[in-house]
Design an enzyme around this catalytic site. Sequence first.
Site, short mmCIF file in Angstrom:
data_model
loop_
_atom_site.label_atom_id
_atom_site.label_comp_id
_atom_site.label_asym_id
_atom_site.label_seq_id
_atom_site.Cartn_x
_atom_site.Cartn_y
_atom_site.Cartn_z
N GLU A 95 -4.71 10.63 4.26
CA GLU A 95 -5.32 11.44 3.10
C GLU A 95 -5.13 12.70 2.97
O GLU A 95 -5.56 13.51 4.00
CB GLU A 95 -6.96 10.70 2.84
CG GLU A 95 -7.39 11.39 1.62
CD GLU A 95 -8.99 10.80 1.78
OE1 GLU A 95 -9.44 10.44 2.85
OE2 GLU A 95 -9.64 10.77 0.59
N LYS A 138 -7.20 7.34 -5.79
CA LYS A 138 -8.31 6.66 -5.19
C LYS A 138 -9.40 6.45 -6.24
O LYS A 138 -9.76 7.11 -7.03
CB LYS A 138 -9.07 7.83 -4.15
CG LYS A 138 -10.06 7.56 -3.37
CD LYS A 138 -10.47 8.52 -2.41
CE LYS A 138 -11.30 8.27 -1.44
NZ LYS A 138 -11.74 9.27 -0.35
N CYS A 177 -9.00 5.70 1.92
CA CYS A 177 -10.17 5.78 2.53
C CYS A 177 -11.48 4.93 2.12
O CYS A 177 -11.59 3.77 2.39
CB CYS A 177 -10.57 7.28 2.83
SG CYS A 177 -11.65 7.51 4.34
#
Lengths: 552, 552
Positions: free
Chosen positions: A44, A124, A160
């Site tokens: 990330e 995300k 994540c």
Amino acid sequence: MPQLRLALAQTNPVVGQLSENLADCLQMVKDASAKGANVVLFGEMAATGYPIEDLAARRQFISDAEKAIDQFASTLLECGLADTAVIIGHPASIKDQTGQNQWIGATNTASIIFGGKVAAQYAKHHLPNYGVFDEYRNFKPGTDLVVFNHSGMKFGIAICEDIWQKGGPVSGMKNASVDCLLVLNGSPFEISKSDDRLEIIREVAQSQDCAVAYVNLVGGQDDLVFDGDSVMVDASGAIIGRGKQFETDLAIFDIADKNHIEPVLAEPIEHNDELWQIWQALVLGLRDYVDKNGFKSVILGLSGGIDSAVCAAIAVDALGSERVFGVSMPSKYSSDHSKSDAFDLAKRLNIDCRTEPIKGLVKPVEKQLRATDLAAENLQARMRGVILMTLSNLEGHLTLTTGNKSELAVGYSTIYGDSVGGFAPIKDIEKTMVWRLASWRNDSALQSGQTPPIPKNSIDKPPSAELRPGQTDQDSLPDYVVLDAILAAYLNERLSRVEIIARGFDEEVVLRVAGLVDRAEWKRRQGAIGPKISSMSFGRDRRMPITNKYSG
Amino acid sequence: MPQLRLALAQTNPVVGQLSENLADCLQMVKDASAKGANVVLFGEMAATGYPIEDLAARRQFISDAEKAIDQFASTLLECGLADTAVIIGHPASIKDQTGQNQWIGATNTASIIFGGKVAAQYAKHHLPNYGVFDEYRNFKPGTDLVVFNHSGMKFGIAICEDIWQKGGPVSGMKNASVDCLLVLNGSPFEISKSDDRLEIIREVAQSQDCAVAYVNLVGGQDDLVFDGDSVMVDASGAIIGRGKQFETDLAIFDIADKNHIEPVLAEPIEHNDELWQIWQALVLGLRDYVDKNGFKSVILGLSGGIDSAVCAAIAVDALGSERVFGVSMPSKYSSDHSKSDAFDLAKRLNIDCRTEPIKGLVKPVEKQLRATDLAAENLQARMRGVILMTLSNLEGHLTLTTGNKSELAVGYSTIYGDSVGGFAPIKDIEKTMVWRLASWRNDSALQSGQTPPIPKNSIDKPPSAELRPGQTDQDSLPDYVVLDAILAAYLNERLSRVEIIARGFDEEVVLRVAGLVDRAEWKRRQGAIGPKISSMSFGRDRRMPITNKYSG
């Protein structure tokens, strides 16, 4: 059946250093390609470092990051790597309906680079805004699912937090017939977090019936330490192999299908023990703070006690003996062993150590201001702070402050005294853990035939600030075993005083400790940063008002 | 037609001090009722203070707050105030479907108390998580609309951010035929924010065709200052009256209907000017930090310069002369005027001032460590820090640090030297504004026939740290007018170096200033808190990584 060779690339980016970070990534792709990989997955925000905090609100920064990614894609093409699919994390600006950038904020994005350009982007969905994370502050959430085909397999993308939350992109992988979910992570080290991650990853693999490739960043960024520890899991949830923990690494796997994956180049599945992990986190956190900020060396006071001894040993493991400078600063109350233990430590660590007595410096101040009692005690600690900062200014060292978490919690330190310094290596280590780490480090030296770095006397003697004759910490604090247990209940579990007393601790002690914690908030706010290793570090994880009259 | 008399109650709560905060609220309800009010509206989190930060994650705290509200409702009944509708803000736990508490977090809630109990509750929908706010971290959003009838009128409820965001509860007021929207606020002071608030409030009134009663908290809480400034607006958007700015207050209005509202007890509509507002914010911020944290007095170094003079004047306005202690700490480089201006200031302010020369204290350290150049300069500042903290320890004063925002921005200060202290009164005031405030304060003294507190010489002389012979700030910094303009562009507008240069500033100066700002982040992290008055205060509004290599 087409050949798919997947590389998990753990890099150690520096926040804001776009071109160097991407140069490291380019080298990783070259290395992976030379080993036959045709898909390379990074962590990330590998392009920018993580977390970027309020850099996310600087339009030019986001724009520069996007330009750097385009340039990276072109460079891959020029280097003959256009057929390798490269998935990399970076911030991106939000586009309007015509595809133009519009400045309404940034997303936390993964670009899929193929054929010399950005072929697709995933933003995300789940923005963590708890604990150490402030992503809801810094980013806008994405809403789209992104899947792509390569070498005959179907890939999904998640970043994540996306895999830690129910719903969202991950829950759609099975329906989308994804073979392998690629997860980019910036997941800071925490005690036992590696196991938590594995559990989540295996659950996702099994519930979505796909392989999961999980890549984490490596390196220290201010008070966070990313530990790498990437992992490849097949659709049954079986662990195929891992990346190194606390080092940059390239782990490579051959994927025949989601149920048939072989390690080509990977670490074993078993981890080193917890104390090893904590020590590595502290070493990496310090090394990266020093090196990323351009310091040549560090300086610290050596009192002969356990805290400064452990800090010095961490510093030597991080930087080497020649970059660590110790100073013994005895006062008129200092015991003989405080000096001899400090020099014993320096000898064991092979570091420079000088003596700068404070007696002649403290006396004129004490006399002019008629300082007595607590003021006189603090004055000694502050004169030591003056010495360390003056030597830092003269010689260019970063000053380390050696306070542990238990002290910091109850304010058992002198502000602008022993608290001076830019980095606090054991800030998140409670006193009982300092002793455990010291013994562990000595044992591990013995096992490899080396001199144990920490003098036995520093471990065994009763802790004392030595600011008045015969003083020990336990004159004013409960035994550290009791203190640390109360602190864990009050800080980590966020229990009330009544609930802690109900566990059998002495009422008067609990009330005193909790009161000390609350009243020391102003000191902690002015303290140096240091590597987080617990789930409740001061500053990042625990953010409390200074003005606060609650006593429940 | 029933009589409706509405009271807007501005209280000054202390975070965590539930029983005392609610005792103040009870007194307000009694006063309002004695004046004939039958609806009393308090501010956001008036019961607990605001912001509560991570206290929101302590289950016992939320439970205690809810119990305190129930007790408050019972007390209102006992006091014969059961027929008064009281709307008050506090955190509440989230209930499950059977109405039982479940611990999945807290909401930012308004309780409508009537008949001796909580009759209804509204949970804030829009949780601000930008600027100084972290509500997405600390609360869960509400989803329901709450309206209620009282004295023949229909009321709606919103909490602070709810009226700043499109959609959500406010947009449903017109459809629900609400006559008057009650808004509970915890809105920190910022330059020109009062006008921004009014614009929003009037827009809501006009678009939803309802009167709006807006109540804000008052008081300092760490680095935030709530300025009261409550306001009543009718459905046409006309301002009917206000609450006091920077003081607790009770403003009362008679509401015949949404278009016919009369002030019973209210402040005029016109505001004092901006410099008055800033000064009051600084005074209130300091006073509340000192008093809420139990300090009897403050101490600060008086250099003869403008920064310490303005801080001393703020302290005297906040606390009175007898609670402010000055220290002149001349060095061998100090000019005669530095001492005479300091004592002139002390005389004008009628505060205690002593002289503690540093020459004899610095010399032994300088000699022992062979300190020269920057190290010797910093040493002088640090010895002053030692003196102030020793006197603080001996006499119990809170130490004030007198650095201004421009210095803090570029790191033009000595850490653990002039930066020592628990509170920084002018932390958010750039240097050019320090001068403006000094002149304004002197003028306002003259206008009321008092002695101007700040010596003219402190305003007029070129600023200097006096750490070496003949030194002035402009040896190493651009003129403050230029510096402050560059800082505003870099910090407040978040522009890139290139964009700032394009505005006509010298390239070399822009690059140097921006570089200094970036490199000083570690010092700012260890700095004292101080009252926010700008839209981009350090720490709360601007949160940047220390390790940060971006130079765009």
